[in-house]
Design a protein around this motif. Structure first.
Motif, PDB file in Angstrom:
ATOM      1  N   VAL A 254       0.851  -1.174   0.000  1.00 44.66           N
ATOM      2  CA  VAL A 254       0.000   0.000   0.000  1.00 44.66           C
ATOM      3  C   VAL A 254       0.897   1.237   0.000  1.00 44.66           C
ATOM      4  CG1 VAL A 254      -0.216   0.159   2.526  1.00 44.66           C
ATOM      5  CG2 VAL A 254      -2.040   1.052   1.092  1.00 44.66           C
ATOM      6  N   ASP A 255       0.471   2.279  -0.707  1.00 44.15           N
ATOM      7  CA  ASP A 255       1.181   3.550  -0.709  1.00 44.15           C
ATOM      8  C   ASP A 255       0.811   4.258   0.603  1.00 44.15           C
ATOM      9  OD1 ASP A 255       1.992   6.208  -1.021  1.00 44.15           O
ATOM     10  OD2 ASP A 255       1.567   6.233  -3.171  1.00 44.15           O
ATOM     11  N   THR A 256       1.679   4.120   1.602  1.00 47.63           N
ATOM     12  CA  THR A 256       1.372   4.599   2.948  1.00 47.63           C
ATOM     13  C   THR A 256       1.157   6.103   2.999  1.00 47.63           C
ATOM     14  OG1 THR A 256       2.673   2.781   3.853  1.00 47.63           O
ATOM     15  CG2 THR A 256       2.121   4.552   5.368  1.00 47.63           C
ATOM     16  N   LEU A 257       1.990   6.854   2.291  1.00 50.23           N
ATOM     17  CA  LEU A 257       1.832   8.306   2.297  1.00 50.23           C
ATOM     18  C   LEU A 257       0.482   8.709   1.705  1.00 50.23           C
ATOM     19  CD1 LEU A 257       2.912  11.120   2.850  1.00 50.23           C
ATOM     20  CD2 LEU A 257       4.074  11.046   0.623  1.00 50.23           C
ATOM     21  N   LYS A 258       0.120   8.075   0.611  1.00 53.32           N
ATOM     22  CA  LYS A 258      -1.174   8.360  -0.022  1.00 53.32           C
ATOM     23  C   LYS A 258      -2.316   7.968   0.912  1.00 53.32           C
ATOM     24  CE  LYS A 258      -3.785   7.330  -4.223  1.00 53.32           C
ATOM     25  NZ  LYS A 258      -3.805   6.542  -5.470  1.00 53.32           N
ATOM     26  N   LEU A 259      -2.186   6.820   1.557  1.00 53.63           N
ATOM     27  CA  LEU A 259      -3.216   6.347   2.487  1.00 53.63           C
ATOM     28  C   LEU A 259      -3.383   7.333   3.637  1.00 53.63           C
ATOM     29  CD1 LEU A 259      -5.168   4.098   3.434  1.00 53.63           C
ATOM     30  CD2 LEU A 259      -3.197   3.000   4.538  1.00 53.63           C
ATOM     31  N   LEU A 260      -2.278   7.808   4.199  1.00 51.52           N
ATOM     32  CA  LEU A 260      -2.342   8.754   5.306  1.00 51.52           C
ATOM     33  C   LEU A 260      -2.943  10.084   4.863  1.00 51.52           C
ATOM     34  CD1 LEU A 260       0.967   8.097   7.257  1.00 51.52           C
ATOM     35  CD2 LEU A 260      -1.361   7.842   8.113  1.00 51.52           C
ATOM     36  N   LYS A 261      -2.543  10.551   3.696  1.00 51.88           N
ATOM     37  CA  LYS A 261      -3.123  11.801   3.180  1.00 51.88           C
ATOM     38  C   LYS A 261      -4.636  11.655   3.034  1.00 51.88           C
ATOM     39  CE  LYS A 261       0.817  13.664   0.589  1.00 51.88           C
ATOM     40  NZ  LYS A 261       1.304  14.039  -0.754  1.00 51.88           N
ATOM     41  N   MET A 262      -5.051  10.517   2.528  1.00 47.98           N
ATOM     42  CA  MET A 262      -6.476  10.277   2.319  1.00 47.98           C
ATOM     43  C   MET A 262      -7.240  10.269   3.641  1.00 47.98           C
ATOM     44  SD  MET A 262      -7.767   7.345  -0.317  1.00 47.98           S
ATOM     45  CE  MET A 262      -6.751   7.623  -1.733  1.00 47.98           C
ATOM     46  N   THR A 263      -6.672   9.599   4.661  1.00 51.16           N
ATOM     47  CA  THR A 263      -7.366   9.525   5.952  1.00 51.16           C
ATOM     48  C   THR A 263      -7.454  10.906   6.610  1.00 51.16           C
ATOM     49  OG1 THR A 263      -5.345   8.940   7.172  1.00 51.16           O
ATOM     50  CG2 THR A 263      -6.696   7.120   6.365  1.00 51.16           C
TER      51      THR A 263
END
Length: 198
Positions: free
Chosen positions: A57-66
């Motif tokens: 998973v793209d962690t940075l993208k996931l965190l930005k999304m959350t």
């Protein structure tokens, strides 16, 4: 750069509203939860669960999304899913208000960053990419965890049933399905204990 910082401060001031925009969830100490508190723990969950997912998973993208997904509620307010579940007009109004809010946020943030936030918010809403599916699943799971931690007297009747409907959000991921099982077991235990004591 000073003007850019002033613009950033506008976004930061807008986000302060999430500290006092209340959700339908209650905390274990009897206080109502804010949107900001939900978003913070959702982001923590993304960091904890991300490395254990069956797919990279793209962690940075996931965190930005959350972090971005509920920012619209600073303008549009928090409307629980069950309030729009069987009310098409309310659902459409919510969608219109949130779309206007994310447009305003895109303008406020501006430039490439504003465009990125706008697209990430829409990606989250569409639930089509892997990161968006993970973020949405964790969003629902965090809400149930909070319900499990709250006094059951704060639960609405519909929330008893919703405790067993999390699978529709996690079925794409065996790992998230296992996490869902643990959370549902906690809910089931809470419901059974309240039935016995009531």
């Amino acid at each position: 750069m000073k003007e850019k910082f002033k613009q950033m401060m506008e976004v930061i001031h807008l986000s302060e509203k999430l500290k006092y925009e209340l959700r339908h969830s209650w905390l274990s100490n009897g206080r109502q939860e804010s949107v900001a508190e939900h978003t913070w723990r959702l982001s923590l969950m993304a960091m904890l669960v991300g490395p254990h997912l069956e797919r990279e998973v793209d962690t940075l993208k996931l965190l930005k999304m959350t972090i971005i997904h509920d920012l619209v509620e600073a303008e549009a307010g928090d409307i629980p899913a069950f309030d729009t579940q069987n009310d098409q007009q309310a659902k459409e109004l919510k969608e219109q208000n949130e779309e206007q809010a994310i447009l305003n946020i895109r303008e406020l943030v501006s430039g490439e960053q504003g465009a990125e936030w706008y697209h990430l918010w829409h990606e989250f809403e569409a639930k089509e990419t892997y990161e968006a599916k993970v973020a949405n699943a964790l969003d629902k799971l965090e809400a149930q965890i909070q319900h499990n931690e709250a006094d059951i007297d704060t639960w609405l009747p519909i929330e008893y049933d919703m405790s067993y409907m999390l699978g529709r959000h996690t079925q794409f991921s065996p790992v998230l399905d296992q996490l869902k099982d643990v959370i549902e077991e906690e809910a089931d235990k809470k419901i059974r204990q309240s039935t016995r004591s009531g």
